[in-house]
Motif scaffolding. Structure first.
Motif, PDB file in Angstrom:
ATOM      1  N   LEU A   1      26.193  21.500   8.303  1.00 21.12           N
ATOM      2  CA  LEU A   1      26.944  20.803   9.360  1.00 21.12           C
ATOM      3  C   LEU A   1      26.094  19.713  10.000  1.00 21.12           C
ATOM      4  O   LEU A   1      26.574  18.599  10.243  1.00 21.12           O
ATOM      5  CB  LEU A   1      27.407  21.801  10.426  1.00 21.12           C
ATOM      6  N   PHE A   2      24.830  20.028  10.257  1.00 25.37           N
ATOM      7  CA  PHE A   2      23.921  19.044  10.857  1.00 25.37           C
ATOM      8  C   PHE A   2      23.728  17.839   9.934  1.00 25.37           C
ATOM      9  O   PHE A   2      23.737  16.687  10.381  1.00 25.37           O
ATOM     10  CB  PHE A   2      22.565  19.700  11.149  1.00 25.37           C
ATOM     11  N   LYS A   3      23.563  18.085   8.629  1.00 25.36           N
ATOM     12  CA  LYS A   3      23.415  17.000   7.664  1.00 25.36           C
ATOM     13  C   LYS A   3      24.669  16.128   7.628  1.00 25.36           C
ATOM     14  O   LYS A   3      24.579  14.904   7.557  1.00 25.36           O
ATOM     15  CB  LYS A   3      23.143  17.567   6.265  1.00 25.36           C
ATOM     16  N   PHE A   4      25.823  16.789   7.681  1.00 26.57           N
ATOM     17  CA  PHE A   4      27.084  16.043   7.653  1.00 26.57           C
ATOM     18  C   PHE A   4      27.208  15.142   8.882  1.00 26.57           C
ATOM     19  O   PHE A   4      27.638  13.987   8.774  1.00 26.57           O
ATOM     20  CB  PHE A   4      28.255  17.020   7.596  1.00 26.57           C
ATOM     21  N   ILE A   5      26.808  15.662  10.019  1.00 22.94           N
ATOM     22  CA  ILE A   5      26.872  14.867  11.252  1.00 22.94           C
ATOM     23  C   ILE A   5      25.950  13.659  11.157  1.00 22.94           C
ATOM     24  O   ILE A   5      26.330  12.536  11.515  1.00 22.94           O
ATOM     25  CB  ILE A   5      26.509  15.736  12.474  1.00 22.94           C
ATOM     26  N   CYS A   6      24.733  13.873  10.645  1.00 23.83           N
ATOM     27  CA  CYS A   6      23.750  12.784  10.562  1.00 23.83           C
ATOM     28  C   CYS A   6      24.110  11.764   9.485  1.00 23.83           C
ATOM     29  O   CYS A   6      24.004  10.550   9.704  1.00 23.83           O
ATOM     30  CB  CYS A   6      22.360  13.351  10.288  1.00 23.83           C
ATOM     31  N   LEU A   7      24.516  12.253   8.313  1.00 20.16           N
ATOM     32  CA  LEU A   7      24.742  11.369   7.170  1.00 20.16           C
ATOM     33  C   LEU A   7      26.110  10.705   7.182  1.00 20.16           C
ATOM     34  O   LEU A   7      26.263   9.606   6.636  1.00 20.16           O
ATOM     35  CB  LEU A   7      24.572  12.155   5.862  1.00 20.16           C
ATOM     36  N   VAL A   8      27.094  11.360   7.790  1.00 21.61           N
ATOM     37  CA  VAL A   8      28.467  10.842   7.724  1.00 21.61           C
ATOM     38  C   VAL A   8      28.999  10.455   9.103  1.00 21.61           C
ATOM     39  O   VAL A   8      29.390   9.300   9.321  1.00 21.61           O
ATOM     40  CB  VAL A   8      29.403  11.869   7.063  1.00 21.61           C
ATOM     41  N   VAL A   9      29.004  11.399  10.031  1.00 28.00           N
ATOM     42  CA  VAL A   9      29.670  11.179  11.315  1.00 28.00           C
ATOM     43  C   VAL A   9      28.993  10.073  12.122  1.00 28.00           C
ATOM     44  O   VAL A   9      29.637   9.093  12.518  1.00 28.00           O
ATOM     45  CB  VAL A   9      29.723  12.483  12.128  1.00 28.00           C
ATOM     46  N   LEU A  10      27.690  10.210  12.365  1.00 29.46           N
ATOM     47  CA  LEU A  10      26.981   9.215  13.173  1.00 29.46           C
ATOM     48  C   LEU A  10      26.972   7.844  12.503  1.00 29.46           C
ATOM     49  O   LEU A  10      27.117   6.812  13.164  1.00 29.46           O
ATOM     50  CB  LEU A  10      25.546   9.677  13.442  1.00 29.46           C
ATOM     51  N   LYS A  11      26.805   7.843  11.183  1.00 22.90           N
ATOM     52  CA  LYS A  11      26.827   6.577  10.442  1.00 22.90           C
ATOM     53  C   LYS A  11      28.194   5.912  10.551  1.00 22.90           C
ATOM     54  O   LYS A  11      28.294   4.698  10.792  1.00 22.90           O
ATOM     55  CB  LYS A  11      26.488   6.833   8.970  1.00 22.90           C
ATOM     56  N   SER A  12      29.268   6.685  10.386  1.00 27.05           N
ATOM     57  CA  SER A  12      30.625   6.132  10.468  1.00 27.05           C
ATOM     58  C   SER A  12      30.905   5.570  11.855  1.00 27.05           C
ATOM     59  O   SER A  12      31.471   4.472  11.990  1.00 27.05           O
ATOM     60  CB  SER A  12      31.652   7.210  10.128  1.00 27.05           C
ATOM     61  N   ILE A  13      30.508   6.293  12.869  1.00 26.60           N
ATOM     62  CA  ILE A  13      30.714   5.823  14.245  1.00 26.60           C
ATOM     63  C   ILE A  13      29.968   4.517  14.475  1.00 26.60           C
ATOM     64  O   ILE A  13      30.522   3.549  15.026  1.00 26.60           O
ATOM     65  CB  ILE A  13      30.268   6.896  15.258  1.00 26.60           C
ATOM     66  N   SER A  14      28.699   4.462  14.036  1.00 23.93           N
ATOM     67  CA  SER A  14      27.881   3.263  14.237  1.00 23.93           C
ATOM     68  C   SER A  14      28.486   2.053  13.543  1.00 23.93           C
ATOM     69  O   SER A  14      28.598   0.969  14.141  1.00 23.93           O
ATOM     70  CB  SER A  14      26.458   3.510  13.720  1.00 23.93           C
ATOM     71  N   TYR A  15      28.868   2.214  12.284  1.00 23.56           N
ATOM     72  CA  TYR A  15      29.396   1.092  11.508  1.00 23.56           C
ATOM     73  C   TYR A  15      30.737   0.611  12.046  1.00 23.56           C
ATOM     74  O   TYR A  15      30.983  -0.608  12.147  1.00 23.56           O
ATOM     75  CB  TYR A  15      29.533   1.474  10.035  1.00 23.56           C
ATOM     76  N   GLU A  16      31.626   1.540  12.388  1.00 28.31           N
ATOM     77  CA  GLU A  16      32.951   1.128  12.838  1.00 28.31           C
ATOM     78  C   GLU A  16      32.901   0.469  14.210  1.00 28.31           C
ATOM     79  O   GLU A  16      33.645  -0.488  14.474  1.00 28.31           O
ATOM     80  CB  GLU A  16      33.905   2.328  12.851  1.00 28.31           C
ATOM     81  N   ILE A  17      32.043   0.952  15.089  1.00 28.04           N
ATOM     82  CA  ILE A  17      31.878   0.292  16.389  1.00 28.04           C
ATOM     83  C   ILE A  17      31.336  -1.118  16.198  1.00 28.04           C
ATOM     84  O   ILE A  17      31.804  -2.081  16.829  1.00 28.04           O
ATOM     85  CB  ILE A  17      30.947   1.119  17.305  1.00 28.04           C
ATOM     86  N   LEU A  18      30.350  -1.260  15.307  1.00 28.36           N
ATOM     87  CA  LEU A  18      29.792  -2.588  15.025  1.00 28.36           C
ATOM     88  C   LEU A  18      30.868  -3.524  14.469  1.00 28.36           C
ATOM     89  O   LEU A  18      30.994  -4.677  14.911  1.00 28.36           O
ATOM     90  CB  LEU A  18      28.633  -2.473  14.038  1.00 28.36           C
ATOM     91  N   CYS A  19      31.643  -3.036  13.504  1.00 30.67           N
ATOM     92  CA  CYS A  19      32.690  -3.869  12.894  1.00 30.67           C
ATOM     93  C   CYS A  19      33.727  -4.294  13.927  1.00 30.67           C
ATOM     94  O   CYS A  19      34.166  -5.458  13.943  1.00 30.67           O
ATOM     95  CB  CYS A  19      33.358  -3.115  11.751  1.00 30.67           C
ATOM     96  N   SER A  20      34.142  -3.380  14.776  1.00 28.04           N
ATOM     97  CA  SER A  20      35.135  -3.715  15.792  1.00 28.04           C
ATOM     98  C   SER A  20      34.567  -4.696  16.808  1.00 28.04           C
ATOM     99  O   SER A  20      35.285  -5.598  17.280  1.00 28.04           O
ATOM    100  CB  SER A  20      35.612  -2.441  16.497  1.00 28.04           C
ATOM    101  N   TYR A  21      33.302  -4.546  17.136  1.00 23.60           N
ATOM    102  CA  TYR A  21      32.656  -5.469  18.082  1.00 23.60           C
ATOM    103  C   TYR A  21      32.606  -6.886  17.512  1.00 23.60           C
ATOM    104  O   TYR A  21      32.966  -7.858  18.193  1.00 23.60           O
ATOM    105  CB  TYR A  21      31.247  -4.969  18.393  1.00 23.60           C
ATOM    106  N   ILE A  22      32.161  -7.010  16.256  1.00 25.77           N
ATOM    107  CA  ILE A  22      32.064  -8.328  15.625  1.00 25.77           C
ATOM    108  C   ILE A  22      33.441  -8.978  15.501  1.00 25.77           C
ATOM    109  O   ILE A  22      33.616 -10.160  15.814  1.00 25.77           O
ATOM    110  CB  ILE A  22      31.399  -8.214  14.234  1.00 25.77           C
ATOM    111  N   THR A  23      34.417  -8.210  15.052  1.00 30.08           N
ATOM    112  CA  THR A  23      35.759  -8.758  14.856  1.00 30.08           C
ATOM    113  C   THR A  23      36.390  -9.177  16.180  1.00 30.08           C
ATOM    114  O   THR A  23      37.032 -10.228  16.263  1.00 30.08           O
ATOM    115  CB  THR A  23      36.658  -7.723  14.158  1.00 30.08           C
ATOM    116  N   TYR A  24      36.204  -8.378  17.213  1.00 30.15           N
ATOM    117  CA  TYR A  24      36.795  -8.674  18.521  1.00 30.15           C
ATOM    118  C   TYR A  24      36.134  -9.879  19.172  1.00 30.15           C
ATOM    119  O   TYR A  24      36.806 -10.743  19.744  1.00 30.15           O
ATOM    120  CB  TYR A  24      36.665  -7.451  19.426  1.00 30.15           C
ATOM    121  N   LYS A  25      34.826  -9.946  19.050  1.00 32.31           N
ATOM    122  CA  LYS A  25      34.084 -11.014  19.732  1.00 32.31           C
ATOM    123  C   LYS A  25      34.025 -12.305  18.933  1.00 32.31           C
ATOM    124  O   LYS A  25      33.962 -13.396  19.516  1.00 32.31           O
ATOM    125  CB  LYS A  25      32.659 -10.540  20.027  1.00 32.31           C
ATOM    126  N   ILE A  26      34.021 -12.187  17.594  1.00 34.33           N
ATOM    127  CA  ILE A  26      33.741 -13.380  16.789  1.00 34.33           C
ATOM    128  C   ILE A  26      34.779 -13.594  15.693  1.00 34.33           C
ATOM    129  O   ILE A  26      35.638 -14.457  15.783  1.00 34.33           O
ATOM    130  CB  ILE A  26      32.324 -13.298  16.185  1.00 34.33           C
TER     131      ILE A  26
END
Length: 371
Positions: A151-176
């Motif tokens: 579960l810990f590996k899944f959170i680190c490798l998938v969940v946190l990565k997905s959250i980071s990337y999608e927030i970044l993508c939404s930020y770039i698209t919204y702002k630029i």
């Protein structure tokens, strides 16, 4: 634009339904295409004229280049794995078709949301969460949560990565703009179908890069937005830091490994005598030994013979006249090597293989040999 808010909420529910209910890729992608077309005609497609778009594209390209340069440089130490996808042209096109279409549809939808949710951002935030859920849902089947460690590996490798990337993508698209995001997502989503080898970074480094990369890109783009009137100077600094320094570091590592100055040395495999474990064109890294007692029967050693550096397996060890004598053989050879290898000629024990990296050295040597 407010009149489209209800439409966006309904589309978010439709997307969640697509994720949960439809597992067939062909049917799924058709629905994504239809949803994109519907939103295009219902809400329009605003012109993409942000003045920072091209600066942001440069930052994304620089960051992607730096990411691959750093990870593949580390792969020279940690080793590489061979791509299990077929790399013929037809297979590459067929493998890339679904993710290419899916990513393109998702980013076009994100952009339509971004430009229509200026007065009410809640549907846009909801879409970002839906995309995070999509990433997590598509990867969860590869995990069997039988203990907390998984579960810990899944959170680190998938969940946190997905959250980071999608927030970044939404930020770039919204702002630029959606184009920098599309370039980034297509690159990371499709390169696995093209590149023949991947660095074995391990779960810790993979999770670290998966979280740090979006964070660093966010900082660079945030500074660009804050200092747009100084963007030219800022981009020059970015290029210096994220291209020049990684390139110098990469060249330094290569020079260090090939020179043999340190503990490790890298050499190219020029024949097929050790197939299937090492093939012509591979490179191997061997570690220098402090004592010949470290060499055991079965060890693959690097040794010199007639001024040629060879890597063969030890099949027997003799001790004569106060010196070790090693009998060696290529795994793909029928007979053992002629003569024995003196202990003074042993350079080290092979510890890592890097597929295909040795080809440039072989080609150069062959060209020089023909001159």
């Amino acid at each position: 634009m407010k009149k489209n808010i209800l439409t966006f909420y309904i589309c978010n529910i439709i997307i969640i339904s697509l994720i949960v209910l439809f597992n067939d890729n062909n049917y799924n992608i058709l629905l994504w295409i239809l949803l994109t077309i519907f939103l295009f005609f219902k809400c329009g497609f605003p012109k993409d004229k942000n003045y920072l778009k091209y600066n942001t594209i440069q930052i994304i390209i620089i960051s992607i280049f730096s990411y691959f340069l750093i990870t593949y440089s580390l792969g020279l130490i940690t080793g590489f794995s061979k791509n299990f996808f077929d790399l013929n042209l037809k297979s590459i096109i067929m493998n890339m078709l679904y993710p290419f279409t899916l990513i393109t549809c998702q980013e076009l939808i994100r952009y339509i949301y971004a430009k229509n949710c200026v007065d009410d951002i809640k549907p846009y935030i909801m879409l970002t969460l839906v995309y995070v859920f999509l990433e997590i849902f598509t990867q969860i089947n590869g995990y069997n949560f039988y203990n907390f460690e998984i579960l810990f590996k899944f959170i680190c490798l998938v969940v946190l990565k997905s959250i980071s990337y999608e927030i970044l993508c939404s930020y770039i698209t919204y702002k630029i703009s959606f184009i920098p995001t599309l370039i980034m997502k297509l690159t990371f989503g499709l390169y696995i179908y093209i590149i023949p080898i991947f660095p074995n970074l391990g779960e810790y480094l993979m999770s670290l890069f998966g979280i740090l990369y979006p964070a660093l890109v966010y900082v660079m783009i945030y500074k660009t937005i804050q200092s747009y009137d100084k963007s030219s100077k800022y981009l020059t600094t970015i290029k210096k830091k994220y291209i020049l320094y990684p390139v110098i570091s990469f060249l330094f590592i290569i020079a260090l490994l090939t020179s043999g100055i340190g503990k490790y040395q890298m050499i190219a495999i020029g024949s097929g005598s050790m197939e299937p474990i090492y093939k012509r064109g591979d490179a191997v890294i061997f570690t220098k030994i402090k004592s010949l007692e470290e060499v055991k029967i079965g060890s693959i050693i690097a040794f010199t013979k007639n001024n040629i550096l060879i890597t063969h397996r030890v099949v027997n060890i003799q001790y004569k006249n106060g010196d070790y004598q090693f009998i060696t053989k290529g795994d793909n050879n029928k007979n053992i090597d002629a003569g024995t290898v003196s202990g003074s000629n042993v350079k080290g024990i092979v510890i890592h293989k890097i597929p295909y990296v040795g080809y440039p050295t072989i080609w150069i040597n062959e060209k020089l040999g023909n001159i």
